[in-house]
Design a protein around this motif. Structure first.
Motif, PDB file in Angstrom:
ATOM      1  N   LYS A 133     -85.089  69.350   4.818  1.00 12.62           N
ATOM      2  CA  LYS A 133     -86.040  69.203   3.708  1.00 12.62           C
ATOM      3  C   LYS A 133     -86.058  70.456   2.832  1.00 12.62           C
ATOM      4  CE  LYS A 133     -89.119  65.894   5.934  1.00 12.62           C
ATOM      5  NZ  LYS A 133     -88.913  64.720   5.142  1.00 12.62           N
ATOM      6  N   GLU A 134     -85.952  71.604   3.448  1.00 14.35           N
ATOM      7  CA  GLU A 134     -85.939  72.865   2.708  1.00 14.35           C
ATOM      8  C   GLU A 134     -84.699  72.955   1.818  1.00 14.35           C
ATOM      9  OE1 GLU A 134     -86.517  77.595   3.758  1.00 14.35           O
ATOM     10  OE2 GLU A 134     -86.710  76.130   5.373  1.00 14.35           O
ATOM     11  N   LEU A 135     -83.547  72.551   2.348  1.00 12.30           N
ATOM     12  CA  LEU A 135     -82.320  72.563   1.544  1.00 12.30           C
ATOM     13  C   LEU A 135     -82.425  71.576   0.396  1.00 12.30           C
ATOM     14  CD1 LEU A 135     -79.432  73.497   0.988  1.00 12.30           C
ATOM     15  CD2 LEU A 135     -78.640  71.750   2.616  1.00 12.30           C
ATOM     16  N   GLU A 136     -82.906  70.387   0.672  1.00 12.16           N
ATOM     17  CA  GLU A 136     -83.043  69.376  -0.382  1.00 12.16           C
ATOM     18  C   GLU A 136     -83.925  69.888  -1.521  1.00 12.16           C
ATOM     19  OE1 GLU A 136     -84.603  64.811  -1.039  1.00 12.16           O
ATOM     20  OE2 GLU A 136     -84.044  65.443   0.975  1.00 12.16           O
ATOM     21  N   ALA A 137     -85.034  70.490  -1.181  1.00 10.06           N
ATOM     22  CA  ALA A 137     -85.942  71.025  -2.209  1.00 10.06           C
ATOM     23  C   ALA A 137     -85.269  72.140  -2.999  1.00 10.06           C
ATOM     24  CB  ALA A 137     -87.226  71.534  -1.560  1.00 10.06           C
ATOM     25  N   ALA A 138     -84.565  73.022  -2.327  1.00 12.15           N
ATOM     26  CA  ALA A 138     -83.899  74.141  -3.005  1.00 12.15           C
ATOM     27  C   ALA A 138     -82.804  73.640  -3.949  1.00 12.15           C
ATOM     28  CB  ALA A 138     -83.312  75.107  -1.985  1.00 12.15           C
ATOM     29  N   GLN A 142     -82.784  71.004  -5.647  1.00 10.56           N
ATOM     30  CA  GLN A 142     -83.361  70.335  -6.819  1.00 10.56           C
ATOM     31  C   GLN A 142     -83.957  71.304  -7.846  1.00 10.56           C
ATOM     32  OE1 GLN A 142     -85.609  66.649  -6.069  1.00 10.56           O
ATOM     33  NE2 GLN A 142     -85.070  66.943  -3.911  1.00 10.56           N
ATOM     34  N   THR A 143     -84.086  72.562  -7.504  1.00 13.38           N
ATOM     35  CA  THR A 143     -84.809  73.491  -8.381  1.00 13.38           C
ATOM     36  C   THR A 143     -84.141  73.733  -9.726  1.00 13.38           C
ATOM     37  OG1 THR A 143     -83.758  75.417  -7.360  1.00 13.38           O
ATOM     38  CG2 THR A 143     -85.891  74.708  -6.445  1.00 13.38           C
ATOM     39  N   GLN A 144     -82.822  73.633  -9.816  1.00 13.38           N
ATOM     40  CA  GLN A 144     -82.147  73.971 -11.070  1.00 13.38           C
ATOM     41  C   GLN A 144     -81.997  72.789 -12.025  1.00 13.38           C
ATOM     42  OE1 GLN A 144     -80.492  73.842  -8.157  1.00 13.38           O
ATOM     43  NE2 GLN A 144     -78.685  72.612  -8.486  1.00 13.38           N
ATOM     44  N   PHE A 145     -82.437  71.604 -11.630  1.00 11.20           N
ATOM     45  CA  PHE A 145     -82.252  70.422 -12.480  1.00 11.20           C
ATOM     46  C   PHE A 145     -82.861  70.560 -13.877  1.00 11.20           C
ATOM     47  CE2 PHE A 145     -80.468  68.548  -8.830  1.00 11.20           C
ATOM     48  CZ  PHE A 145     -79.773  67.420  -9.246  1.00 11.20           C
ATOM     49  N   PRO A 146     -84.061  71.114 -14.045  1.00 12.33           N
ATOM     50  CA  PRO A 146     -84.594  71.251 -15.410  1.00 12.33           C
ATOM     51  C   PRO A 146     -83.702  72.118 -16.319  1.00 12.33           C
ATOM     52  CG  PRO A 146     -86.352  71.510 -13.814  1.00 12.33           C
ATOM     53  CD  PRO A 146     -85.056  71.501 -13.034  1.00 12.33           C
ATOM     54  N   GLN A 147     -83.136  73.189 -15.778  1.00  8.50           N
ATOM     55  CA  GLN A 147     -82.273  74.055 -16.584  1.00  8.50           C
ATOM     56  C   GLN A 147     -80.920  73.389 -16.849  1.00  8.50           C
ATOM     57  OE1 GLN A 147     -83.837  75.098 -13.724  1.00  8.50           O
ATOM     58  NE2 GLN A 147     -84.634  77.144 -13.992  1.00  8.50           N
ATOM     59  N   VAL A 148     -80.354  72.743 -15.832  1.00  8.74           N
ATOM     60  CA  VAL A 148     -79.051  72.089 -16.001  1.00  8.74           C
ATOM     61  C   VAL A 148     -79.151  70.980 -17.037  1.00  8.74           C
ATOM     62  CG1 VAL A 148     -77.254  70.726 -14.854  1.00  8.74           C
ATOM     63  CG2 VAL A 148     -78.266  72.700 -13.687  1.00  8.74           C
ATOM     64  N   GLN A 149     -80.280  70.320 -17.093  1.00  7.82           N
ATOM     65  CA  GLN A 149     -80.478  69.240 -18.072  1.00  7.82           C
ATOM     66  C   GLN A 149     -80.299  69.744 -19.506  1.00  7.82           C
ATOM     67  OE1 GLN A 149     -84.193  67.193 -17.631  1.00  7.82           O
ATOM     68  NE2 GLN A 149     -83.663  65.635 -19.115  1.00  7.82           N
ATOM     69  N   LEU A 150     -80.544  71.021 -19.743  1.00  3.40           N
ATOM     70  CA  LEU A 150     -80.419  71.605 -21.085  1.00  3.40           C
ATOM     71  C   LEU A 150     -79.002  72.075 -21.412  1.00  3.40           C
ATOM     72  CD1 LEU A 150     -83.733  73.679 -21.051  1.00  3.40           C
ATOM     73  CD2 LEU A 150     -83.333  71.398 -22.047  1.00  3.40           C
ATOM     74  N   GLU A 151     -78.106  72.088 -20.434  1.00  7.39           N
ATOM     75  CA  GLU A 151     -76.728  72.517 -20.682  1.00  7.39           C
ATOM     76  C   GLU A 151     -76.009  71.469 -21.535  1.00  7.39           C
ATOM     77  OE1 GLU A 151     -76.291  74.731 -16.345  1.00  7.39           O
ATOM     78  OE2 GLU A 151     -74.833  73.197 -16.916  1.00  7.39           O
ATOM     79  N   LYS A 152     -75.417  71.903 -22.648  1.00 11.21           N
ATOM     80  CA  LYS A 152     -74.799  70.962 -23.589  1.00 11.21           C
ATOM     81  C   LYS A 152     -73.562  70.258 -23.026  1.00 11.21           C
ATOM     82  CE  LYS A 152     -76.670  73.081 -27.639  1.00 11.21           C
ATOM     83  NZ  LYS A 152     -76.522  73.378 -29.030  1.00 11.21           N
ATOM     84  N   GLY A 153     -72.753  70.936 -22.241  1.00 12.45           N
ATOM     85  CA  GLY A 153     -71.515  70.339 -21.768  1.00 12.45           C
ATOM     86  C   GLY A 153     -71.601  69.625 -20.439  1.00 12.45           C
TER      87      GLY A 153
END
Length: 99
Positions: free
Chosen positions: A16-21, A23-34
Motif C-alpha cells: 500500500k505504501e508503494l502504491e501511494a508513493a 501515485q504522487t507524481q500524477f498531477p505533475q506528469v499530467q502537465l507534461e506536453k509530450g
C-alpha cells in the motif's frame, strides 16, 4: 512514439505504501506536453506487483520526464519499498488502434 514499461515489486508489507508513493507524481506528469499516456497498474495475480505503461511523443519528451525533480523524488522515496530494482524497457510503436 516511444513506450516505456516498468515492472516493480513491493517488499512484503509495503504494498500500500508503494502504491501511494507511485501515485504522487500524477498531477505533475499530467502537465507534461509530450506525455501521451501514463498508466499505473496493480497485478491481480501477484500481491505487490505494479506495472507502468507510459507513452511519449518522442525521445525529447521521455528525456524531459526522466529529468524532472518530482520523478527523481519518487524514485528516492520508493527505494526502500522495493524488493528489487525496477525492470524498465523501451519500445517503439509499430501499429496501434486508439479510441
Amino acid at each position: 512514439m516511444i513506450t516505456l514499461v516498468a515492472n516493480m515489486q513491493a517488499k512484503p508489507g509495503k504494498e500500500k505504501e508503494l502504491e501511494a508513493a507511485l501515485q504522487t507524481q500524477f498531477p505533475q506528469v499530467q502537465l507534461e506536453k509530450g506525455t501521451v499516456a501514463y498508466v499505473l497498474h496493480r497485478s491481480t495475480e501477484k500481491v505487490g506487483q505494479f506495472f507502468f505503461y507510459e507513452k511519449y511523443q518522442d525521445q525529447a519528451a521521455l528525456d524531459y520526464h526522466g529529468s524532472t525533480p518530482y520523478l527523481k523524488e519518487v524514485f528516492s522515496n520508493i527505494a526502500d519499498l522495493l524488493l528489487e530494482k525496477p525492470e524498465i524497457k523501451l519500445y517503439e510503436e509499430v501499429a496501434a488502434i486508439s479510441r
